[in-house]
Design a protein around this motif. Structure first.
Motif, short mmCIF file in Angstrom:
data_model
loop_
_atom_site.label_atom_id
_atom_site.label_comp_id
_atom_site.label_asym_id
_atom_site.label_seq_id
_atom_site.Cartn_x
_atom_site.Cartn_y
_atom_site.Cartn_z
N ARG A 26 6.89 1.21 -1.02
CA ARG A 26 5.74 1.61 -1.90
C ARG A 26 4.74 0.40 -1.95
NH1 ARG A 26 6.82 6.10 -4.91
NH2 ARG A 26 5.14 5.47 -6.43
N ARG A 27 5.51 -0.56 -1.74
CA ARG A 27 4.48 -1.71 -1.85
C ARG A 27 4.09 -2.31 -0.51
NH1 ARG A 27 6.64 -6.28 -5.91
NH2 ARG A 27 4.59 -6.99 -5.64
N MET A 28 2.89 -2.66 -0.42
CA MET A 28 2.03 -3.12 0.95
C MET A 28 2.89 -4.16 1.56
SD MET A 28 0.24 -2.17 3.12
CE MET A 28 -0.68 -0.76 2.20
N LEU A 29 3.38 -5.30 0.78
CA LEU A 29 4.08 -6.42 1.25
C LEU A 29 5.21 -6.14 2.02
CD1 LEU A 29 4.86 -9.42 1.36
CD2 LEU A 29 5.66 -9.28 -0.69
N TRP A 30 6.13 -5.10 1.61
CA TRP A 30 7.43 -4.80 2.02
C TRP A 30 7.13 -3.85 3.35
CZ3 TRP A 30 11.66 -7.35 1.77
CH2 TRP A 30 12.15 -8.00 0.33
N LEU A 31 6.03 -2.93 3.10
CA LEU A 31 5.86 -2.26 4.44
C LEU A 31 5.35 -3.18 5.73
CD1 LEU A 31 3.46 0.89 4.38
CD2 LEU A 31 3.12 -0.96 5.88
N ARG A 32 4.42 -4.14 5.41
CA ARG A 32 4.17 -4.84 6.30
C ARG A 32 5.30 -5.93 7.04
NH1 ARG A 32 -0.67 -4.08 7.64
NH2 ARG A 32 -2.39 -3.29 6.16
N LEU A 62 0.77 -6.51 17.20
CA LEU A 62 1.14 -5.69 16.14
C LEU A 62 1.53 -6.83 14.86
CD1 LEU A 62 1.38 -3.20 14.47
CD2 LEU A 62 3.65 -2.85 15.53
N ILE A 63 2.54 -7.77 15.29
CA ILE A 63 2.89 -8.70 14.51
C ILE A 63 1.55 -9.60 14.10
CG2 ILE A 63 4.24 -10.92 14.44
CD1 ILE A 63 6.37 -9.68 16.37
N LEU A 64 0.85 -10.11 15.00
CA LEU A 64 -0.23 -10.83 14.56
C LEU A 64 -1.17 -10.30 13.40
CD1 LEU A 64 -0.94 -12.47 18.03
CD2 LEU A 64 0.24 -13.75 16.08
N VAL A 65 -1.54 -8.94 13.65
CA VAL A 65 -2.23 -8.13 12.98
C VAL A 65 -1.80 -8.19 11.39
CG1 VAL A 65 -3.23 -6.05 12.28
CG2 VAL A 65 -3.49 -6.79 14.62
N ASN A 66 -0.40 -7.89 11.31
CA ASN A 66 0.20 -7.72 10.17
C ASN A 66 0.27 -9.10 9.31
OD1 ASN A 66 1.38 -4.74 9.20
ND2 ASN A 66 1.58 -5.13 11.47
#
Length: 225
Positions: A26-32, A62-66
């Motif tokens: 639910r939280r963007m931090l954990w999603l990324r 993908l890692i760099l973008v996140n």
């Protein structure tokens, strides 16, 4: 069952499992963070098992973008600042929202000081705003009868966000009130552009409605705060 399906490609399975779990956050931090972990497992699978440089390249990208998005989140959180009334709003009804997202959400609305007699909602009509009351008293009336007086720390007009969008009662400022208001049309746009923010807001509204019901059941209709 052929166990080699699992043992020979465990890193690949782990990569997809972490990706699926990221969608549940639910939280963007954990999603990324879960997406980054998924990409790391994917790199291991593409490099050691598949010898696939194309997969390694895209997983690395993908890692760099996140990581870049996490840096932006961190920067926005560090820059976010709140007045005393905004902090009360955040602590009371938006506790699950990050500082940066809270700042952006509050900036969609505006703070106002309203004079006694100002009508916030009219029974049977769609209100133009969702209102948060920081200080003051609001009379809630339906069918010409006083239901209750709402004090600071509550939403006004939240019931109109459900059903047919019409207010179930008339809300009138009883004493000088300090409020934050956001237009309904902006909330409708946020539902599409920022679903995570709207999810936290809806949880805050649900908690507020429950608190009002508990108070009303404890005091009875028409009683003061």
């Amino acid at each position: 069952m052929d166990l080699s399906f699992i043992t020979d490609g465990w890193a690949g399975h782990l990569s997809y499992l972490l990706l699926v779990l990221s969608m549940l956050m639910r939280r963007m931090l954990w999603l990324r963070l879960f997406v980054i972990a998924s990409a790391l497992a994917g790199i291991a699978f593409d490099y050691y098992w598949l010898n696939n440089p194309v997969g390694v390249f895209w997983q690395t990208l993908l890692i760099l973008v996140n990581l870049a998005e996490l840096f932006i989140l961190w920067r926005n959180d560090r820059r976010a600042s709140f007045s005393a009334e905004e902090q009360r709003f955040r602590d009371t009804l938006l506790p699950g929202l990050s500082p940066g997202r809270t700042r952006r959400f509050l900036d969609h609305g505006r703070w106002e000081t309203l004079a006694p007699g100002t009508v916030l909602t009219r029974e049977g009509q769609p209100p133009d705003f969702l209102t948060y009351l920081d200080d003051g008293n609001i009379r809630i009336e339906a069918h010409g009868r006083l239901l209750r007086v709402v004090t600071g720390g509550h939403f006004i007009g939240e019931m109109s966000l459900m059903g047919d969008g019409r207010a179930v009662a008339t809300a009138t400022v009883q004493s000088r009130a300090r409020v934050w208001r956001i237009e309904r049309v902006k909330l409708a746009r946020l539902r599409d552009t920022s679903p995570a923010t709207m999810s936290v807001l809806e949880l805050g509204i649900a908690r507020d409605m429950r608190a009002k019901l508990v108070f009303q059941n404890a005091t009875g209709p028409g009683d003061g705060p």
